[in-house]
Design an enzyme around this catalytic site. Structure first.
Site, PDB file in Angstrom:
ATOM      1  N   HIS A  26     -26.832  10.967 -11.272  1.00  0.00           N
ATOM      2  CA  HIS A  26     -27.432  10.016 -10.336  1.00  0.00           C
ATOM      3  C   HIS A  26     -28.510  10.712  -9.508  1.00  0.00           C
ATOM      4  O   HIS A  26     -28.230  11.232  -8.420  1.00  0.00           O
ATOM      5  CB  HIS A  26     -26.345   9.442  -9.417  1.00  0.00           C
ATOM      6  CG  HIS A  26     -25.246   8.740 -10.160  1.00  0.00           C
ATOM      7  ND1 HIS A  26     -24.250   9.421 -10.821  1.00  0.00           N
ATOM      8  CD2 HIS A  26     -24.989   7.414 -10.329  1.00  0.00           C
ATOM      9  CE1 HIS A  26     -23.427   8.551 -11.380  1.00  0.00           C
ATOM     10  NE2 HIS A  26     -23.853   7.335 -11.108  1.00  0.00           N
ATOM     11  N   ILE A 187     -30.356  -0.381  -2.695  1.00  0.00           N
ATOM     12  CA  ILE A 187     -30.333  -0.518  -4.152  1.00  0.00           C
ATOM     13  C   ILE A 187     -28.955  -0.118  -4.676  1.00  0.00           C
ATOM     14  O   ILE A 187     -28.393   0.903  -4.274  1.00  0.00           O
ATOM     15  CB  ILE A 187     -31.406   0.378  -4.808  1.00  0.00           C
ATOM     16  CG1 ILE A 187     -32.806  -0.071  -4.393  1.00  0.00           C
ATOM     17  CG2 ILE A 187     -31.277   0.368  -6.326  1.00  0.00           C
ATOM     18  CD1 ILE A 187     -33.216  -1.425  -4.918  1.00  0.00           C
ATOM     19  N   HIS A 260     -31.162   4.934 -10.050  1.00  0.00           N
ATOM     20  CA  HIS A 260     -29.858   5.148  -9.412  1.00  0.00           C
ATOM     21  C   HIS A 260     -28.960   6.052 -10.250  1.00  0.00           C
ATOM     22  O   HIS A 260     -28.458   7.063  -9.754  1.00  0.00           O
ATOM     23  CB  HIS A 260     -29.145   3.813  -9.186  1.00  0.00           C
ATOM     24  CG  HIS A 260     -27.729   3.950  -8.719  1.00  0.00           C
ATOM     25  ND1 HIS A 260     -27.392   4.029  -7.383  1.00  0.00           N
ATOM     26  CD2 HIS A 260     -26.555   4.063  -9.391  1.00  0.00           C
ATOM     27  CE1 HIS A 260     -26.086   4.176  -7.271  1.00  0.00           C
ATOM     28  NE2 HIS A 260     -25.556   4.190  -8.486  1.00  0.00           N
ATOM     29  N   SER A 379      10.526  -1.231  10.254  1.00  0.00           N
ATOM     30  CA  SER A 379      11.197  -1.618   9.012  1.00  0.00           C
ATOM     31  C   SER A 379      11.353  -0.452   8.050  1.00  0.00           C
ATOM     32  O   SER A 379      12.366  -0.332   7.365  1.00  0.00           O
ATOM     33  CB  SER A 379      10.414  -2.744   8.320  1.00  0.00           C
ATOM     34  OG  SER A 379      10.437  -3.929   9.075  1.00  0.00           O
ATOM     35  N   GLU A 406      -3.369  -0.421   4.478  1.00  0.00           N
ATOM     36  CA  GLU A 406      -2.691   0.481   3.549  1.00  0.00           C
ATOM     37  C   GLU A 406      -3.650   1.427   2.823  1.00  0.00           C
ATOM     38  O   GLU A 406      -3.367   2.621   2.672  1.00  0.00           O
ATOM     39  CB  GLU A 406      -1.884  -0.320   2.514  1.00  0.00           C
ATOM     40  CG  GLU A 406      -0.666  -1.019   3.071  1.00  0.00           C
ATOM     41  CD  GLU A 406      -0.972  -2.440   3.528  1.00  0.00           C
ATOM     42  OE1 GLU A 406      -0.024  -3.173   3.836  1.00  0.00           O
ATOM     43  OE2 GLU A 406      -2.176  -2.803   3.567  1.00  0.00           O
ATOM     44  N   HIS A 468       7.014  -9.872  -2.421  1.00  0.00           N
ATOM     45  CA  HIS A 468       7.484  -8.685  -1.716  1.00  0.00           C
ATOM     46  C   HIS A 468       8.488  -7.864  -2.525  1.00  0.00           C
ATOM     47  O   HIS A 468       8.975  -6.844  -2.042  1.00  0.00           O
ATOM     48  CB  HIS A 468       8.125  -9.092  -0.385  1.00  0.00           C
ATOM     49  CG  HIS A 468       7.127  -9.450   0.675  1.00  0.00           C
ATOM     50  ND1 HIS A 468       6.165 -10.405   0.494  1.00  0.00           N
ATOM     51  CD2 HIS A 468       6.937  -8.955   1.932  1.00  0.00           C
ATOM     52  CE1 HIS A 468       5.435 -10.514   1.593  1.00  0.00           C
ATOM     53  NE2 HIS A 468       5.864  -9.634   2.469  1.00  0.00           N
ATOM     54  N   ARG A 514      16.432  -1.355   1.288  1.00  0.00           N
ATOM     55  CA  ARG A 514      16.775  -2.047   2.521  1.00  0.00           C
ATOM     56  C   ARG A 514      18.279  -2.278   2.588  1.00  0.00           C
ATOM     57  O   ARG A 514      18.882  -2.245   3.660  1.00  0.00           O
ATOM     58  CB  ARG A 514      16.044  -3.390   2.606  1.00  0.00           C
ATOM     59  CG  ARG A 514      16.318  -4.130   3.920  1.00  0.00           C
ATOM     60  CD  ARG A 514      15.560  -5.437   4.017  1.00  0.00           C
ATOM     61  NE  ARG A 514      16.085  -6.455   3.119  1.00  0.00           N
ATOM     62  CZ  ARG A 514      15.724  -7.741   3.151  1.00  0.00           C
ATOM     63  NH1 ARG A 514      14.801  -8.140   4.011  1.00  0.00           N
ATOM     64  NH2 ARG A 514      16.233  -8.604   2.314  1.00  0.00           N
TER      65      ARG A 514
END
Length: 668
Positions: A26, A187, A260, A379, A406, A468, A514
């Protein structure tokens, strides 16, 4: 033409030569952003070419990693040991100048970049680490941790969502020693960026609490210098310097998409040289450029010398702090064997809870640990108890509020780790590991010891439903080289997972439940081997019951039922497939004997992890669909995670491998 102008043109031309020789790369950003990078290196960046890992150096991150040839040329010019031959071997096998920057391959490269936006988030992590360590160790007249982080990005980096997450976090945290230099050339690979990207960048960053500085023409080194000085003068907030550039500056196709990501080609390369007045042999610096950069590099050594003298005085004045600083920077490796004895788990509990006990226990021995979550610490149970949260008011805080970010969280943790002096863990629900996959992959690619804690690890999440409930995430993470994935079955296996994670310099994911799980008499540090015999029978087993995490309980109960029928079953706990595969063939044979063909593999995750271990005659109880919304017990029963099904599958597998006299069939 001044010598500084010639330095900039050297970066442009040698970068373009490297791309042309490699026949890939590049050149556009290298030629357009060369003045920005040169100004940072020549007038601002504190570095030691003799000691690229000097603790108090400024950090430079090329987030737009496709401009790597520009960075390699700079490192060559300033004496980092990148040779002319290295530049000529750009993108070749075993080269010190790979296609995108890779940490520990090229001296002076702070982090591996290429996936756009990752480097911005890494730089935020560097800035967090600098502020945190400064708060712990600096004392009046002794600013032993005092450096800036510079990051160069392009339009694509700011289009990526991770950049917004990371920059929003940086604004909230008021990371005033973070300076983002934005190469705004408008660009992208597809051409003019306006059909895809029209953000008001000054307004966007202003709204995030950043100082916004504009450089209308980035070819003007004097204006660039003033802009960086202004950025450094305000330590109350991070700064973005918006630098208008022309992609491929000097080339005949400058300002277009074709410059580019493709070589100029011999004809255009020569035109670029003519346009810039360049007459040197390929990959050759003019003597005045070489001398000018060498003199700058030599002068910059004074900063390290002054810091060494400052630290020597610091040791005299604050010997305990100085000793602790050295421990931080060397890495903490306490006696984990003694730590293991301090934990006890007398009753059934969720492994997220036992994990919290282990994490907080280990923190007492590893004070350079930081822990954060994506707004889920209550949690995931990953808060370091009694410790402040890192903030502008409490830089010494060891907990981090990452917010619901995250992807940036994982990449920021990479930066914190790469900075040196700190260990870091971060957490979220396991299903959301998908949001942070890019950062996790970069942890593994760089082989750095970030600890990922993923809770709510299966359909045991229950009523929250398939959005989940992780299903494919285990196999997805297991497919990443260098990443260890632990799914412990009880408290003591959880200890082993943490010990493994904190003992080795590679990333680890620990997946925790859990729901409550039983504690097993024979579990423990053997789990660090990845797989072991948790409960055995007399003699050669008729069947192997192989499970991980919460499903080990099903295997244990099925073993008892099978024993009542006169069937000998061995229970194998396999908390970490990656670690098990590292063991010797002899050890693996003692755990999973080749002669025992009847096998049942049980895991509330994708079926694809288990074909190797089940063999041709085994059964696999796993997931091949998404979950459902229902109470956890109902979910497990619905998908066949029951003792009765494990027993039935064991019988089925045994029937396949039993001799004819045992099945009532006659030999042919």
């Amino acid at each position: 033409m001044t010598v500084r102008d010639k330095c900039v043109n050297a970066i442009r031309i040698i970068s373009a030569e490297g791309v042309d020789k490699a026949k890939s790369g590049h050149p556009g950003i290298c030629m357009g952003a060369a003045p920005i990078a040169f100004e940072v290196y020549s007038d601002f960046l504190n570095f030691s070419y003799k000691n690229p890992k000097w603790d108090n150096r400024d950090r430079f991150v090329l987030s737009a990693g496709h401009g790597s040839m520009m960075l390699y040329t700079l490192l060559h010019m300033f004496g980092f040991g990148v040779t002319k031959e290295d530049l000529m071997n750009f993108r070749q096998l075993d080269s010190r100048t790979p296609g995108h920057p890779e940490v520990d391959i090229t001296p002076g490269v702070e982090t591996s970049t290429g996936p756009l936006g990752q480097g911005i988030a890494n730089a935020v992590g560097f800035a967090v680490a600098e502020e945190h360590l400064a708060a712990i160790f600096n004392r009046p007249d002794f600013d032993i941790v005092d450096h800036f982080t510079y990051v160069l990005c392009g339009d694509g980096c700011l289009e990526e969502g991770i950049s917004y997450e990371a920059c929003s976090f940086a604004g909230v945290q008021k990371l005033g020693k973070l300076i983002l230099l934005y190469d705004r050339n408008g660009i992208t690979i597809e051409g003019d960026m306006t059909p895809a990207f029209q953000d008001d960048i000054p307004a966007r960053f202003g709204a995030m609490g950043w100082q916004v500085i504009r450089v209308p023409d980035a070819t003007n080194l004097t204006v660039l210098k003033r802009a960086i000085l202004r950025a450094k003068s305000d330590l109350t907030r991070p700064s973005i310097i918006i630098c208008n550039t022309t992609i491929g500056y000097g080339a005949p196709n400058a300002g277009t998409a074709e410059v580019h990501g493709a070589p100029l080609g011999p004809e255009r390369l020569q035109q670029a040289k003519d346009n810039l007045g360049w007459t040197e042999e390929p990959f050759t610096l003019p003597e005045d450029v070489r001398e000018y950069c060498r003199d700058i590099a030599e002068q910059k050594l004074d900063a390290e010398t002054a810091w060494n003298e400052l630290f020597a005085a610091y040791e005299q004045e604050h010997p305990d702090l100085a000793a602790l600083y050295k421990q931080y920077m060397a890495g903490y490796y306490p006696d984990y064997a003694d730590m293991f004895k301090k934990f006890s788990f007398p009753k059934p509990d969720a492994t997220r809870n036992t994990g919290s006990k282990v994490l907080n226990g280990l923190f007492k021995c590893i004070p350079n640990l930081m822990s954060g979550s994506a707004d889920l610490a209550s949690s995931t149970r990953t808060e370091l108890k009694g410790e402040e949260y890192f903030s502008p008011e409490h830089r010494e805080g060891c907990n981090i509020h990452f917010g619901v970010r995250e992807h940036a969280m994982s990449a920021i943790c990479n930066g914190i780790t790469l900075h040196g002096g700190l260990r870091v863990c971060c957490s979220t629900f396991f299903t959301f590991s998908d949001y942070m996959k890019g950062g996790v992959r970069m942890s593994a690619l760089m082989n750095i010891p970030v600890l990922y804690i993923f809770t709510h690890d299966s359909i045991g999440v229950g009523e929250d439903g398939p959005t989940h409930q992780p299903m494919e995430q285990l196999i997805s993470l297991r497919a990443i080289p260098n990443l260890k994935v632990f799914r412990p079955a009880d408290g003591e296996e959880t200890v082993a997972a943490y010990v493994s994670a904190l003992s080795e310099p590679n990333p680890t994911a620990i997946c925790l439940t859990r729901q409550n799980l039983p504690q097993y008499e024979n579990s423990g540090m053997k789990a660090i081997l990845g797989g072991y015999v948790l409960s055995d029978c007399e003699g050669t087993p008729d069947v192997l019951l192989i499970g991980t995490g919460s499903e080990v309980e099903l295997c244990m109960k099925a073993q008892a039922e099978l024993a009542a029928e006169g069937v000998k079953a061995r229970v194998v706990s396999m908390p970490c497939l990656e670690e098990f595969e590292k063991q010797t063939d002899e050890y693996k044979e003692t755990v999973i004997p080749a002669e025992v063909k009847a096998r049942v593999c049980v895991e509330a995750g994708s079926v694809y992890s288990w074909y190797k271990y089940a063999g041709d005659n085994g059964e696999i109880i796993a997931m091949n669909t998404f979950g459902i919304s229902a109470p956890a017990a109902t979910c497990f029963e619905h998908f066949g995670f029951t003792v009765d099904n494990v027993v039935a599958c064991a019988r089925k597998s045994i029937s396949r491998v039993a001799p004819p006299e045992q099945t009532g069939k006659k030999k042919k």
